[in-house]
Design an enzyme around this catalytic site. Structure first.
Site, PDB file in Angstrom:
ATOM      1  N   GLU B 278       0.516  -1.285  -0.009  1.00  0.00           N
ATOM      2  CA  GLU B 278      -0.149   0.205  -0.391  1.00  0.00           C
ATOM      3  C   GLU B 278       1.133   1.366   0.349  1.00  0.00           C
ATOM      4  O   GLU B 278       0.423   2.352  -0.825  1.00  0.00           O
ATOM      5  CB  GLU B 278      -1.314   0.313   1.255  1.00  0.00           C
ATOM      6  CG  GLU B 278      -1.766   1.260   1.359  1.00  0.00           C
ATOM      7  CD  GLU B 278      -3.177   0.688   1.973  1.00  0.00           C
ATOM      8  OE1 GLU B 278      -4.270   0.029   1.989  1.00  0.00           O
ATOM      9  OE2 GLU B 278      -3.394   1.055   3.454  1.00  0.00           O
ATOM     10  N   GLU B 281       1.942   1.774  -3.393  1.00  0.00           N
ATOM     11  CA  GLU B 281       1.074   2.238  -4.211  1.00  0.00           C
ATOM     12  C   GLU B 281       0.805   3.743  -4.487  1.00  0.00           C
ATOM     13  O   GLU B 281       0.441   4.242  -4.970  1.00  0.00           O
ATOM     14  CB  GLU B 281      -0.491   1.496  -4.112  1.00  0.00           C
ATOM     15  CG  GLU B 281      -1.759   1.725  -5.229  1.00  0.00           C
ATOM     16  CD  GLU B 281      -2.550   0.701  -4.226  1.00  0.00           C
ATOM     17  OE1 GLU B 281      -2.896  -0.291  -3.331  1.00  0.00           O
ATOM     18  OE2 GLU B 281      -3.921   1.743  -5.192  1.00  0.00           O
ATOM     19  N   CYS B 304      -8.457  -2.181   4.060  1.00  0.00           N
ATOM     20  CA  CYS B 304      -8.238  -3.126   4.969  1.00  0.00           C
ATOM     21  C   CYS B 304      -9.749  -3.319   5.444  1.00  0.00           C
ATOM     22  O   CYS B 304     -10.242  -4.430   6.227  1.00  0.00           O
ATOM     23  CB  CYS B 304      -7.396  -2.425   6.147  1.00  0.00           C
ATOM     24  SG  CYS B 304      -5.550  -2.253   5.701  1.00  0.00           S
ATOM     25  N   SER B 324      -7.332   1.808  -2.157  1.00  0.00           N
ATOM     26  CA  SER B 324      -5.846   1.017  -2.661  1.00  0.00           C
ATOM     27  C   SER B 324      -6.469   0.084  -2.993  1.00  0.00           C
ATOM     28  O   SER B 324      -7.667  -1.089  -2.389  1.00  0.00           O
ATOM     29  CB  SER B 324      -5.457   1.072  -1.324  1.00  0.00           C
ATOM     30  OG  SER B 324      -4.466  -0.571  -1.579  1.00  0.00           O
ATOM     31  N   LYS B 363     -16.067  -9.235   8.068  1.00  0.00           N
ATOM     32  CA  LYS B 363     -14.873 -10.362   7.595  1.00  0.00           C
ATOM     33  C   LYS B 363     -15.001 -11.834   6.743  1.00  0.00           C
ATOM     34  O   LYS B 363     -14.465 -12.281   6.032  1.00  0.00           O
ATOM     35  CB  LYS B 363     -13.502 -10.928   8.624  1.00  0.00           C
ATOM     36  CG  LYS B 363     -12.712  -9.479   8.782  1.00  0.00           C
ATOM     37  CD  LYS B 363     -11.765  -8.912   7.904  1.00  0.00           C
ATOM     38  CE  LYS B 363     -11.047  -8.202   7.833  1.00  0.00           C
ATOM     39  NZ  LYS B 363     -10.416  -7.726   6.757  1.00  0.00           N
ATOM     40  N   GLU B 366     -16.047 -10.860   3.677  1.00  0.00           N
ATOM     41  CA  GLU B 366     -15.301 -10.501   2.448  1.00  0.00           C
ATOM     42  C   GLU B 366     -14.925 -11.672   2.312  1.00  0.00           C
ATOM     43  O   GLU B 366     -14.661 -12.022   0.638  1.00  0.00           O
ATOM     44  CB  GLU B 366     -13.600  -9.522   3.758  1.00  0.00           C
ATOM     45  CG  GLU B 366     -12.901  -9.440   2.699  1.00  0.00           C
ATOM     46  CD  GLU B 366     -11.864  -8.492   3.403  1.00  0.00           C
ATOM     47  OE1 GLU B 366     -11.443  -9.185   4.470  1.00  0.00           O
ATOM     48  OE2 GLU B 366     -11.282  -7.473   2.903  1.00  0.00           O
ATOM     49  N   GLU B 371     -13.819 -12.825  -6.558  1.00  0.00           N
ATOM     50  CA  GLU B 371     -12.298 -11.865  -5.709  1.00  0.00           C
ATOM     51  C   GLU B 371     -11.690 -12.507  -5.029  1.00  0.00           C
ATOM     52  O   GLU B 371      -9.651 -12.128  -5.745  1.00  0.00           O
ATOM     53  CB  GLU B 371     -12.587 -10.493  -6.667  1.00  0.00           C
ATOM     54  CG  GLU B 371     -13.148  -9.807  -5.814  1.00  0.00           C
ATOM     55  CD  GLU B 371     -14.974  -9.657  -5.503  1.00  0.00           C
ATOM     56  OE1 GLU B 371     -15.478  -9.920  -5.386  1.00  0.00           O
ATOM     57  OE2 GLU B 371     -15.012  -8.657  -4.919  1.00  0.00           O
ATOM     58  N   CYS B 520     -10.598  -1.793  14.262  1.00  0.00           N
ATOM     59  CA  CYS B 520     -10.756  -2.852  14.830  1.00  0.00           C
ATOM     60  C   CYS B 520     -11.555  -3.762  16.026  1.00  0.00           C
ATOM     61  O   CYS B 520     -12.216  -4.594  16.870  1.00  0.00           O
ATOM     62  CB  CYS B 520      -9.408  -4.094  14.027  1.00  0.00           C
ATOM     63  SG  CYS B 520      -9.467  -3.110  11.942  1.00  0.00           S
TER      64      CYS B 520
END
Lengths: 177, 593
Positions: B278, B281, B304, B324, B363, B366, B371, B520
């Protein structure tokens, strides 16, 4: 702006209806408490509040669909289903209730084969419940569209319904019984 | 300040206090089921009724402001009996399958009933119409258990700015849920699970993955790898009686090993890896914008937090190019475990199961995104919340408190302190700055103890800026640039920030977004109940973990360096691109699509 009357049965395209909805949103979106009047007008324009209308109103008012849905489902005036040509509202206010409103409602449900909040398949009748129309002396009272009918008798519901039925089969059926 | 009397105790409180706030100031407890700190009281549950002298009826402490000379009795017989009556009524329509309920002794309603000495139910009331919503990968809703306290409505609408839950219908038929009593999958729910975190009963909870994980552990042909997110270590202890913020990293590792996981690794490792990808990037985007004068999406947002990704896909699709492309540390871990590590130990990735322990319900969503796989192999197979891990430890009869402190396995277990602070708001940004500044200038980030003070703490939107000076040759184009960053946590704050950016343009280069309040450590899968005092203690625990490490910067992690040397090549290289990066797509939030 003025909205003259329900457009049911008129030849109005969906695009025209949506244009009118946009005007309603534009007029109400920045007013405090503007959501409910907008929903009322939308229901007058479309006859009910379909998904597409709810989506557009939520977007226009910058509210979530779930919140708008909460308002719509709170008020019994709002309907999510297209209403029939005749909106039958049975009063269940105290006076009507004690004088047999409940029995009238049951008889109409049985005759039309629909539940409260529903519309017959032929789009002729919708059934709702009201809480006092201010005509307690004539209880039990039923309203059909803007007309009030007094002292309605459960035993004579077939004739009561038959007077509105334009559908031939429905009339015959009513006379038979 | 005004003078009031609570239970014969004279006290001075600020003028705008409610009775509940005033009572809490002097440690007088008044039960409440609907109140959420710092939010307007809604007075929905009526469990906080107290007696106010001179008032005709009992008052709800949460929504009644104090006034000069007010005399309050919180524990008079009248008040106690009224509260008891309210709880009895709640119990009468509640589906009380307590024996099999997920909440057990952690249920606030049950605890309250017990505390009040309610031993039999006075009312045989009509029960709520049951409806089970299991339509999403992360959450289940059991409406028969809902007591309509509306805490979930408050967090979903006000704190998170999502609005997937709202009271529907009226009277006894009121149903807390998505539009027109649809299921969660049919509305724009981001799966953050903050509703589950505040639910006082068992009406909203995470969808359990535990049975499948036990099966995998039992299967000798399967290599079961576990990773634990940084936020777990400062919260798991709460399930075993430790103070919030107590670090139980070593015991957690020991417990995971005893549960039968074949390798115990750390999501921290891929948090360090995330910084490499990141950070690179970000610098690449800045170079494109400043040197090549290309039209590149800035600011760059962190990626994230999967609730944030869902939020952007639903509500702010115009910002998707700004996010990102890095997968989250959880997903990077899965991808690295099933390629690099599987190859290293000679296991066919098809025979490897990756389990994550996350503070998060999103999560779970996710992990099953289509993908999130490489060559048809899903990066992460199952996700456990912190609460679910605690349940597994209890189910296995492990005496957590007496477990020894053990170390994570190599090679995916070593991490820097920069990875630890991914757990709290401001942490990803600080970790990125520690590395990016050093890459660009060759010097350490010039702040005390490597902490970027303006972006720590619980303010909803935080900003910092840093003038880059003394750049090394490769990064001369950044000389004198004032790098502006922002941090938001709690999606309601994020929504406010993005609305501002939409209207006024963006003053930032890099923005960290965490879905949950506090980051988190305050995730939807963490031990209940989380308020700001708990959040601050967990954050303090995380910073202590960071400061206790020799390794404080992601780019100095030797095992991450080795991963690049032996396997990945360079950050943003071809292999990284294939394994560690992803893409996003707008999602419809309307009903008619």
């Amino acid at each position: 702006m003025s909205i003259s009357s329900c457009t049911c049965g008129q030849d109005v395209t969906e695009t025209e209806l949506m244009t009118r909805l946009e005007e309603v949103i534009k007029e109400n979106k920045d007013k405090a408490g503007g959501l409910i009047p907008a929903l009322q007008m939308a229901q007058i324009i479309f006859g009910y509040l379909p998904d597409m209308v709810v989506d557009r109103i939520a977007e226009g008012f910058n509210k979530t669909i779930t919140e708008v849905a909460g308002v719509i489902s709170f008020y019994s005036f709002f309907t999510r289903n297209p209403r029939g040509k005749y909106l039958v509202r049975v009063c269940l206010g105290t006076a009507c209730y004690v004088r047999g409103g409940k029995e009238v409602l049951e008889a109409i449900k049985k005759r039309l084969e629909i539940d409260v909040g529903e519309t017959t398949e032929d789009r002729q009748f919708s059934l709702e419940v009201g809480r006092c129309f201010g005509a307690c002396g004539m209880a039990p009272v039923v309203m059909v569209n803007d007309e009030t009918y007094q002292r309605v008798k459960p035993a004579r519901i077939n004739e009561f319904i038959a007077q509105f039925a334009t559908d031939e089969e429905l009339v015959l059926e009513g006379e038979e019984k | 300040m005004i003078n009031i009397t609570i239970n014969s105790q004279a006290v001075q409180v600020p003028e705008d206090s409610t009775i509940l706030q005033a009572a809490r100031m002097i440690n007088v407890q008044i039960p409440t089921m609907c109140h959420i700190e710092k939010r307007d009281p809604i007075g929905a549950c009526r469990v906080c009724l107290v007696e106010v002298e001179g008032a005709k009826i009992l008052q709800a402490a949460c929504s009644t402001p104090v006034s000069e000379g007010m005399v309050i009795h919180t524990n008079s017989k009248k008040a106690r009996m009224a509260r008891r009556f309210v709880v009895e009524l709640l119990l009468s329509e509640h589906d009380g399958n307590c024996q099999t309920c997920d909440r057990g002794s952690d249920c606030e309603l049950r605890t309250l009933g017990e505390d009040m000495g309610i031993s039999d139910l006075a009312f045989e009331g009509e029960k709520i119409k049951p409806h089970m919503d299991e339509t999403t990968p992360a959450l289940i809703r059991d409406s028969a258990k809902c007591i309509k306290c509306r805490r979930c409505v408050t967090v979903c609408n006000e704190v998170q700015g999502v609005g997937a839950l709202y009271p529907q219908d009226r009277g006894f038929d009121v149903f807390i849920g998505p539009a027109f009593c649809r299921d969660l999958k049919d509305v724009a729910c981001v799966q953050c699970g903050q509703c589950a975190a505040v639910c006082p009963v068992g009406a909203i909870a995470e969808k359990s993955s535990t049975p499948a994980i036990w099966d995998a552990i039992e299967n000798p042909d399967i290599c079961v790898v576990v990773q634990t997110a940084p936020a777990i270590r400062a919260a798991l202890g709460e399930e075993f009686g430790y103070e919030p913020g107590t670090r139980v990293t070593g015991k957690m590792v020991a417990a995971l090993r005893r549960l039968g996981f074949d390798s115990v690794f750390d999501t921290n490792f891929t948090a360090d890896l995330t910084i490499m990808e990141e950070g690179t990037e970000l610098l690449t985007r800045l170079k494109k914008a400043l040197v090549d004068k290309e039209d590149v999406a800035l600011p760059m947002f962190t990626s994230c937090s999967p609730g944030w990704i869902n939020f952007a896909e639903f509500y702010f699709p115009q910002f998707l190019p700004n996010i990102s492309t890095c997968k989250s540390p959880q997903q990077m871990f899965g991808a690295v475990a099933k390629s690099y590590y599987a190859e290293k130990i000679g296991v066919d990735p098809k025979n490897m199961i990756v389990v994550s322990v996350m503070p998060c319900t999103a999560k779970k969503f996710e992990a099953q995104r289509p993908e999130m796989n490489a060559d048809g192999i899903q990066d992460v197979d199952y996700v456990l919340t912190t609460r679910e891990l605690a349940k597994m430890i209890k189910e296995a009869n492990l005496d957590f408190n007496s477990l020894p402190d053990e170390e994570m396995d190599a090679p995916l277990g070593l991490s820097s302190g920069a990875a630890d602070i991914f757990a709290n708001t401001g942490g990803v940004m600080e970790a990125a700055l520690r590395t990016a500044y050093e890459i660009v200038t060759g010097r350490e980030l010039p702040v005390e103890n490597l902490h970027v003070a303006p972006i720590t703490g619980l303010d909803g939107i935080k900003e910092a800026s840093l003038v880059i000076e003394g750049t090394v040759d490769d990064w001369k184009f950044l000389e004198g640039v004032e790098l502006k960053v922002a941090v938001s946590h709690g999606l309601g704050n994020t929504r406010r920030m993005l609305e501002y950016v939409k209207a006024n343009g963006c003053p930032y280069h890099f923005v960290e977004v965490m879905t949950c309040p506090g980051g988190c450590i305050g995730g939807g899968g963490q031990p209940r109940f989380t308020d700001d005092s708990v959040r601050l203690k967990r954050i303090a625990g995380i910073y202590a973990e960071d400061e206790g490490k020799k390794l404080r910067k992601s780019h100095e992690n030797p095992d991450v360096q080795k991963l690049y040397q032996d396997f990945l090549g360079a950050p943003l290289g071809e292999k990284s691109h294939h394994l560690l990066h992803t893409h996003y797509a707008p999602k419809s939030q309307t009903m008619s699509d």
